[in-house]
Motif scaffolding. Structure first.
Motif, PDB file in Angstrom:
ATOM      1  N   THR A 190       0.825  -1.199   0.000  1.00 55.00           N
ATOM      2  CA  THR A 190       0.000   0.000   0.000  1.00 55.00           C
ATOM      3  C   THR A 190       0.857   1.245   0.000  1.00 55.00           C
ATOM      4  O   THR A 190       1.987   1.262   0.465  1.00 55.00           O
ATOM      5  CB  THR A 190      -0.914   0.031   1.238  1.00 55.00           C
ATOM      6  N   ASP A 191       0.262   2.317  -0.555  1.00 52.63           N
ATOM      7  CA  ASP A 191       0.864   3.649  -0.486  1.00 52.63           C
ATOM      8  C   ASP A 191       2.309   3.678  -0.980  1.00 52.63           C
ATOM      9  O   ASP A 191       3.166   4.334  -0.392  1.00 52.63           O
ATOM     10  CB  ASP A 191       0.810   4.180   0.957  1.00 52.63           C
ATOM     11  N   THR A 192       2.607   2.943  -2.031  1.00 55.91           N
ATOM     12  CA  THR A 192       3.948   2.941  -2.582  1.00 55.91           C
ATOM     13  C   THR A 192       3.868   3.133  -4.086  1.00 55.91           C
ATOM     14  O   THR A 192       2.817   2.991  -4.695  1.00 55.91           O
ATOM     15  CB  THR A 192       4.676   1.625  -2.270  1.00 55.91           C
ATOM     16  N   ASP A 193       5.010   3.457  -4.678  1.00 56.10           N
ATOM     17  CA  ASP A 193       5.095   3.613  -6.122  1.00 56.10           C
ATOM     18  C   ASP A 193       5.801   2.407  -6.727  1.00 56.10           C
ATOM     19  O   ASP A 193       6.715   1.841  -6.127  1.00 56.10           O
ATOM     20  CB  ASP A 193       5.878   4.873  -6.486  1.00 56.10           C
ATOM     21  N   THR A 194       5.362   2.022  -7.904  1.00 50.20           N
ATOM     22  CA  THR A 194       6.015   0.981  -8.684  1.00 50.20           C
ATOM     23  C   THR A 194       6.387   1.574 -10.034  1.00 50.20           C
ATOM     24  O   THR A 194       5.568   2.238 -10.670  1.00 50.20           O
ATOM     25  CB  THR A 194       5.079  -0.229  -8.889  1.00 50.20           C
ATOM     26  N   ALA A 195       7.601   1.358 -10.462  1.00 49.51           N
ATOM     27  CA  ALA A 195       8.045   1.799 -11.792  1.00 49.51           C
ATOM     28  C   ALA A 195       8.144   0.586 -12.695  1.00 49.51           C
ATOM     29  O   ALA A 195       8.679  -0.461 -12.300  1.00 49.51           O
ATOM     30  CB  ALA A 195       9.392   2.507 -11.699  1.00 49.51           C
ATOM     31  N   THR A 196       7.625   0.707 -13.905  1.00 49.38           N
ATOM     32  CA  THR A 196       7.609  -0.417 -14.830  1.00 49.38           C
ATOM     33  C   THR A 196       7.666   0.104 -16.256  1.00 49.38           C
ATOM     34  O   THR A 196       7.497   1.303 -16.508  1.00 49.38           O
ATOM     35  CB  THR A 196       6.334  -1.268 -14.597  1.00 49.38           C
ATOM     36  N   ASP A 197       7.910  -0.794 -17.190  1.00 45.25           N
ATOM     37  CA  ASP A 197       7.845  -0.416 -18.605  1.00 45.25           C
ATOM     38  C   ASP A 197       6.412  -0.455 -19.117  1.00 45.25           C
ATOM     39  O   ASP A 197       5.930   0.483 -19.743  1.00 45.25           O
ATOM     40  CB  ASP A 197       8.719  -1.353 -19.447  1.00 45.25           C
ATOM     41  N   VAL A 198       5.745  -1.570 -18.854  1.00 43.10           N
ATOM     42  CA  VAL A 198       4.387  -1.791 -19.353  1.00 43.10           C
ATOM     43  C   VAL A 198       3.478  -2.090 -18.171  1.00 43.10           C
ATOM     44  O   VAL A 198       3.729  -3.031 -17.416  1.00 43.10           O
ATOM     45  CB  VAL A 198       4.335  -2.964 -20.351  1.00 43.10           C
ATOM     46  N   CYS A 199       2.425  -1.307 -18.009  1.00 41.92           N
ATOM     47  CA  CYS A 199       1.395  -1.587 -17.011  1.00 41.92           C
ATOM     48  C   CYS A 199       0.164  -2.101 -17.734  1.00 41.92           C
ATOM     49  O   CYS A 199      -0.442  -1.385 -18.537  1.00 41.92           O
ATOM     50  CB  CYS A 199       1.054  -0.327 -16.210  1.00 41.92           C
ATOM     51  N   VAL A 200      -0.186  -3.346 -17.475  1.00 40.68           N
ATOM     52  CA  VAL A 200      -1.351  -3.968 -18.085  1.00 40.68           C
ATOM     53  C   VAL A 200      -2.483  -3.971 -17.069  1.00 40.68           C
ATOM     54  O   VAL A 200      -2.332  -4.508 -15.967  1.00 40.68           O
ATOM     55  CB  VAL A 200      -1.051  -5.408 -18.533  1.00 40.68           C
ATOM     56  N   VAL A 201      -3.609  -3.372 -17.423  1.00 45.11           N
ATOM     57  CA  VAL A 201      -4.769  -3.357 -16.540  1.00 45.11           C
ATOM     58  C   VAL A 201      -5.713  -4.472 -16.970  1.00 45.11           C
ATOM     59  O   VAL A 201      -6.290  -4.426 -18.053  1.00 45.11           O
ATOM     60  CB  VAL A 201      -5.491  -2.001 -16.592  1.00 45.11           C
ATOM     61  N   GLY A 202      -5.829  -5.497 -16.130  1.00 46.12           N
ATOM     62  CA  GLY A 202      -6.706  -6.623 -16.448  1.00 46.12           C
ATOM     63  C   GLY A 202      -5.927  -7.890 -16.705  1.00 46.12           C
ATOM     64  O   GLY A 202      -5.112  -7.947 -17.635  1.00 46.12           O
ATOM     65  N   ALA A 203      -6.180  -8.915 -15.871  1.00 47.13           N
ATOM     66  CA  ALA A 203      -5.464 -10.191 -15.991  1.00 47.13           C
ATOM     67  C   ALA A 203      -6.342 -11.238 -16.658  1.00 47.13           C
ATOM     68  O   ALA A 203      -6.486 -12.356 -16.165  1.00 47.13           O
ATOM     69  CB  ALA A 203      -5.001 -10.672 -14.614  1.00 47.13           C
ATOM     70  N   GLY A 204      -6.933 -10.864 -17.782  1.00 47.09           N
ATOM     71  CA  GLY A 204      -7.666 -11.823 -18.593  1.00 47.09           C
ATOM     72  C   GLY A 204      -6.745 -12.430 -19.641  1.00 47.09           C
ATOM     73  O   GLY A 204      -5.523 -12.219 -19.615  1.00 47.09           O
ATOM     74  N   PRO A 205      -7.298 -13.199 -20.593  1.00 48.78           N
ATOM     75  CA  PRO A 205      -6.452 -13.811 -21.625  1.00 48.78           C
ATOM     76  C   PRO A 205      -5.641 -12.796 -22.421  1.00 48.78           C
ATOM     77  O   PRO A 205      -4.467 -13.046 -22.721  1.00 48.78           O
ATOM     78  CB  PRO A 205      -7.471 -14.544 -22.519  1.00 48.78           C
ATOM     79  N   ALA A 206      -6.228 -11.646 -22.752  1.00 43.04           N
ATOM     80  CA  ALA A 206      -5.484 -10.640 -23.518  1.00 43.04           C
ATOM     81  C   ALA A 206      -4.348 -10.053 -22.688  1.00 43.04           C
ATOM     82  O   ALA A 206      -3.199  -9.982 -23.133  1.00 43.04           O
ATOM     83  CB  ALA A 206      -6.432  -9.529 -23.981  1.00 43.04           C
ATOM     84  N   GLY A 207      -4.655  -9.642 -21.456  1.00 45.02           N
ATOM     85  CA  GLY A 207      -3.661  -8.983 -20.636  1.00 45.02           C
ATOM     86  C   GLY A 207      -2.499  -9.868 -20.253  1.00 45.02           C
ATOM     87  O   GLY A 207      -1.334  -9.459 -20.341  1.00 45.02           O
ATOM     88  N   LEU A 208      -2.786 -11.098 -19.836  1.00 44.77           N
ATOM     89  CA  LEU A 208      -1.707 -11.994 -19.414  1.00 44.77           C
ATOM     90  C   LEU A 208      -0.904 -12.527 -20.596  1.00 44.77           C
ATOM     91  O   LEU A 208       0.303 -12.752 -20.477  1.00 44.77           O
ATOM     92  CB  LEU A 208      -2.265 -13.147 -18.582  1.00 44.77           C
ATOM     93  N   THR A 209      -1.545 -12.722 -21.745  1.00 46.86           N
ATOM     94  CA  THR A 209      -0.791 -13.125 -22.933  1.00 46.86           C
ATOM     95  C   THR A 209       0.187 -12.021 -23.329  1.00 46.86           C
ATOM     96  O   THR A 209       1.362 -12.279 -23.615  1.00 46.86           O
ATOM     97  CB  THR A 209      -1.728 -13.446 -24.107  1.00 46.86           C
ATOM     98  N   LEU A 210      -0.288 -10.784 -23.349  1.00 40.79           N
ATOM     99  CA  LEU A 210       0.607  -9.667 -23.669  1.00 40.79           C
ATOM    100  C   LEU A 210       1.726  -9.554 -22.629  1.00 40.79           C
ATOM    101  O   LEU A 210       2.886  -9.319 -22.984  1.00 40.79           O
ATOM    102  CB  LEU A 210      -0.177  -8.359 -23.731  1.00 40.79           C
ATOM    103  N   ALA A 211       1.393  -9.712 -21.359  1.00 47.12           N
ATOM    104  CA  ALA A 211       2.414  -9.626 -20.309  1.00 47.12           C
ATOM    105  C   ALA A 211       3.526 -10.633 -20.554  1.00 47.12           C
ATOM    106  O   ALA A 211       4.714 -10.300 -20.451  1.00 47.12           O
ATOM    107  CB  ALA A 211       1.768  -9.852 -18.941  1.00 47.12           C
TER     108      ALA A 211
END
Length: 423
Positions: free
Chosen positions: A5-26
């Protein structure tokens, strides 16, 4: 799974949604050397899903990614035929075995099996972060550009700062709404669908069927483990009237429509809450990309369940977006124009799917009057004897053009096992 909680995460790609599309892209982006954070509202994959039929095209792509066999090992059923049956008469018999191997069938695969396998494949990479129970609250912006998301509930929240955000959070996408992108709804279907499961009992039927036995058409197929998925159609926007007639009336109507499963229907369906209403419509987002943001899968284009295209299209979208994001990460250009290079061709693909689904719906679920009953068998027999029949089957199975995983873009080897990945 991370619940900080209350922290920052730095990433290249943020995928919103862990469905088939999101997790395949991840997984694709992880294998291409990117840091990936997936934000998912739910806390578990152990929940009810409607779509679980994989077409051969999706199977081929998932197999290339090394996740199909593991997902199947958790339990699945092969269906070799799709059939249209009217009053006990077989009108259409689509044999998937006529397609080139090794995917000459439909696969009824519980979606939680697929998502679990995709998640576990992603989790082997140190550059993967998964934030469950973290619905998106707002978008982070630098001027007009999207540069991340704020996710979480109540006082529990986290800011994910990303070079690009991918909205893969479904037909009612919160991310799309926050971005101010409109969805155009196309009400071209005459039916909605009530979904439910019943025990399979002693009957085993490895075909997907649309039954036109009595009243409204019904979609039926075996679902792992030992159950049957039933989709009972009702007039579009007609649920309120049907619900007001009461559950007993509705149960009897459904049982009459699928007499082979009448006992299970009467025993299993006790309350309206035992049924899930699917509002059947197609639609598309007016824009599929903005500065720092891309829409993927149902967030960009929504479809009817006719033809079992949902997971197929989601996986294809991820595979097509993969080289676009890889190029953007290398060039540092996350503008709308750079992120939209795949959109024109994909829009044409999707428009063809819209048109095909509308024709399928009319042919299989259309009016059951005297003229319809007389014409439908003739059309089905003629179509089955033409080259067009095979062409339509290939388009339903694989899409209007070839889609292939761009494995030459992979820079990270696939971990051999979890122990090796953590070493």
């Amino acid at each position: 799974m991370d619940r900080s909680t209350d922290t920052d995460t730095a990433t290249d790609v943020c995928v919103v949604g862990a469905g088939p599309a999101g997790l395949t892209l991840a997984l694709l982006m992880l294998r291409s050397g990117a840091r990936v954070t997936v934000v998912e509202r739910s806390r578990s994959f152990d929940r009810e899903y409607r779509g679980e039929i994989l077409q051969p095209g999706a199977m081929s792509l998932l197999d290339d990614l090394g996740v199909l066999s593991g997902a199947r090992a958790q339990g699945a059923y092969e269906h070799t035929r799709f059939q249209l049956v009217e009053h006990g008469r077989l009108l259409m018999d689509i044999d998937y075995g006529t397609l080139p191997g090794p995917y000459g069938f439909l696969l009824s695969l519980p979606q939680r099996h697929l998502l679990t396998e995709l998640y576990e494949a992603c989790a082997r990479y140190p550059a993967f972060t998964y934030l469950d129970g973290s619905g998106v609250r707002e978008l982070v912006r630098d001027g007009p550009a999207v540069t991340g998301v704020v996710c979480g509930t109540g006082e529990r929240h986290r800011t994910v700062r990303a070079r690009v955000v991918v909205a893969a959070d479904g037909r009612y996408s919160k991310t799309r709404h926050l971005a101010g992108i409109e969805q155009r709804r196309l009400d071209v279907f005459a039916h909605d669908i009530l979904w439910f499961r019943v025990p399979a009992g002693k009957r085993r039927d490895r075909h997907v069927r649309v039954h036109r036995t009595a009243g409204n058409p019904v979609l039926v197929y075996d679902s792992y483990p030992d159950s049957v998925q039933i989709g009972w159609t009702l007039p579009h926007n007609g649920y309120r009237e049907i619900a007001e007639a009461g559950i007993d009336s509705l149960r009897k109507r459904i049982a009459q429509a699928v007499p082979d499963y009448a006992d299970q229907v009467l025993a299993q369906v006790k309350e309206l809450s035992d049924l899930t209403l699917l509002d059947v419509f197609s639609g598309y987002a007016t824009e599929w990309a903005a500065d720092g943001l891309v829409l993927l899968g149902d967030s960009a284009h929504t479809h009817s369940p006719i033809g079992a295209q949902g997971i197929n299209l989601a996986v294809q979208d991820a595979v097509l977006l993969h080289p676009v994001l890889t190029a953007a990460l290398r060039s540092g250009d996350f503008g709308k124009e750079a992120l939209s290079t795949w959109v024109p061709d994909r829009r044409r693909d999707i428009e063809q799917v819209f048109a095909l689904q509308a024709r399928q719906s009319k042919a299989m679920l259309g009016g059951g009057g005297r003229v319809g009953r007389a014409v439908r068998p003739v059309v089905a027999r003629v179509l089955a004897r033409t080259p067009l029949f095979g062409k339509i089957l290939r388009r339903i199975s694989y899409g209007s053009r070839p889609v292939a995983v761009r494995s030459e873009l992979f820079t990270e080897p696939e971990p051999l096992c979890e122990e090796a990945a953590g070493a």
